[in-house]
Design an enzyme around this catalytic site. Sequence first.
Site, PDB file in Angstrom:
ATOM      1  N   GLU A 173       0.734  -1.221  -0.092  1.00  0.00           N
ATOM      2  CA  GLU A 173       0.027  -0.168   0.113  1.00  0.00           C
ATOM      3  C   GLU A 173       0.786   1.395   0.006  1.00  0.00           C
ATOM      4  OE1 GLU A 173      -3.539  -0.499   2.236  1.00  0.00           O
ATOM      5  OE2 GLU A 173      -3.747   1.595   2.823  1.00  0.00           O
ATOM      6  N   ASP A 217      -2.668  -2.874   3.136  1.00  0.00           N
ATOM      7  CA  ASP A 217      -3.148  -3.277   4.390  1.00  0.00           C
ATOM      8  C   ASP A 217      -4.417  -4.309   4.490  1.00  0.00           C
ATOM      9  OD1 ASP A 217      -1.135  -1.539   5.104  1.00  0.00           O
ATOM     10  OD2 ASP A 217      -2.473   0.120   5.822  1.00  0.00           O
ATOM     11  N   TYR A 245       4.379   4.359  13.205  1.00  0.00           N
ATOM     12  CA  TYR A 245       3.548   4.911  12.199  1.00  0.00           C
ATOM     13  C   TYR A 245       2.237   5.657  12.849  1.00  0.00           C
ATOM     14  CZ  TYR A 245       0.380   4.504   8.044  1.00  0.00           C
ATOM     15  OH  TYR A 245      -0.501   4.652   6.914  1.00  0.00           O
TER      16      TYR A 245
END
Length: 683
Positions: free
Chosen positions: A7, A106, A313
């Site tokens: 992704e 994801d 993240y």
Amino acid sequence: MKLIISEKEIAARRIAHILAGNGVDQEKVYGVPVHHFKIDGEDYRVIGLKGHILKVDYPKEYANWFKVDPIELIDAKIEKIPIQKKIIQALNKISSDADEIIIATDYDREGELIGYDAMQLVKEKNALAPAKRAKFSAITPKGINQAFSKLGRIDLDLAFAGRARQDIDLIWGATLTRFLSLSTYQIKDKFLSVGRVQTPTLTLIVDRELEIKSFITTPYWVVSVKLKTESGEEFEATHKKKRFLKKEDAQGVFIKLGDRGTVLGINESVRDIKPPTPFNTTALIISGSSIGFTASKTINIAENLYMNGYISYPRTDNTVYPSSIDVKEIARMLGSSGEYSRMSEAVLAQKKIVASRGKRRSTDHPPIHPTAVAQKAGLSSDEWKLYDLIVRRFICTLLPAAKIKIIIATIDINGEPFIANGSNFIEQNWIKFYPYYKRRDVFIPQLKEGQIITVTGKELLDKKTKPPVRYTQGMLVEKMEELGLGTKATRHTIIQNLILRGYVSGNPLQPSEKAIAVVKMLKKHAEKISSPDMTSELEMYMDGIVRGDETKEDVVDRSRKMLSEVMTVLQNEKDEISQEIKKAIREDLVVGKCPGENCNGDLIVRTARKTKKRFIGCNAYPECRTTFSLPQRGLLVTIREECKHCGYPIVKIIYKGRKPWDLCINPDCPGKDEKYKNYNNNK
DNA sequence: GCAAGGTC
């Protein structure tokens, strides 16, 4: 060659390294990084996308707002349009030699859709290569190796559920936005937007404002006393009946008070104050809000810190550390920085480290935590502020609860009971390291039952009940999460959009008259779009698609029918809607009272007939010819505040991507230079 | 030029 599609670039890089160890080469295809390596003689390539590479939109024929009746958008065809040209070119180039495609986006609904879109593009060039799906919930060696040893298939139903969401959002959003904008002549950059997430969010802000406006304050009275022990320790107490609703009652008590009191009883208890839970995106935004950052600012800075390797993240729902994260090791690492050595020691000195955990547990990404030691000098001051917050939060999640002693003493003064409250920390633990926690010690001396206390002062205080407070951006993001509105990655953009549309301004957020009118009209005639229920229903229908109970077409068509019914009502009520909103927009143009001599008029934002430039004029024109000039660019918001230097009205100017600018309209304002300086410093 | 959702 096996082609792996992830992704995002960072995921591509990590997947390549996990699968191949150190033997990874990188090349650029049309500027897009592609990682390649060999395992057992088999060639692999990994490419990272940038989220969605296609978007949905109507064909060109529908682009002109004036030539298309908004109703037509309900049943119009919807196309998928490339938005990441470079990535698509690169994907086309490398996909022709692939003999297997592995989708490694994801593992969630949008990820499945992103992967499906990429797969379709690859199949145009290479119809024969089979497509597989790697499903993992963390990019760790364990997660990745497991996923690649047990490849599955793309879940078409899951991807189609995502596609249904895209279509429904576009159909409702475009149709209602155009209808409302056209029927009020608000076009070009002034259009009135409507959407499944933004409108219910705006409704929250408007409802709160109306509550505040209609709040009736009621007066009440409080009797408080200043006290002193024999040894000279001073403290305060208030009458047991905290609020007197009649002034006479409070006065009756007040008059009775003498200069001595007796301690009737003491109640002591010890309470734990738990450490904060690990940061997910929402919690980070809330904390960012409390150090003065807007939601977007917090996210932008976090994104930067993440890109530079300082934090994990930043888009996650998770508030529970997974076992793959070695929290002790991270605490040790932070200890190498002088700033955090004491905190690190406090964590490591524990026999057993127990991490706090929040209510939300998801497997998308770990909670936001530091991943490297930063030097204060290496970051901007805002970056450091946020990094420091994230480090301290992380440390605190690994420390034991604080202990606090709460003391409640009842003191009799001439037959009237008074209460003295106090609290002292017995053990501070995490609170020592977390300045964002607001509770402080409130002193109360050691008292004994029967002890005589001197009354050194008494007060009868006039108080008023207060209306609820406006939403800060942090509070709003929290509320949105609670109601299921938007996602961790979009909530701050939704708020940003409401600001850009001229619907809300300031922090805490205040709606414009236009916003109040839009919400009022939509609630009355198109209730569906103004409530969070539309999102929860959509979720339900999407689950149905995933289970295979219904098709994407069924769901979208049913939604189209509902919108048709809504549009019939709106068309019938068009006059009322148009008039109400236009009236509100006129009110928003009022800047303040005209400062002209002997003038009672209002200053209004106007547009010059010839030059089309905006300026401020008096509504008593031509009797009053007062005017002020305005910057021509940027969104103008009237806030009806007065300049603290000269008393003239202030307007807010908002440039996209910049801090809003509070501008005093007086060109001779004595505070002008100072303000301009501030503006330059902050932008 | 419209939405909301990814990511930069």
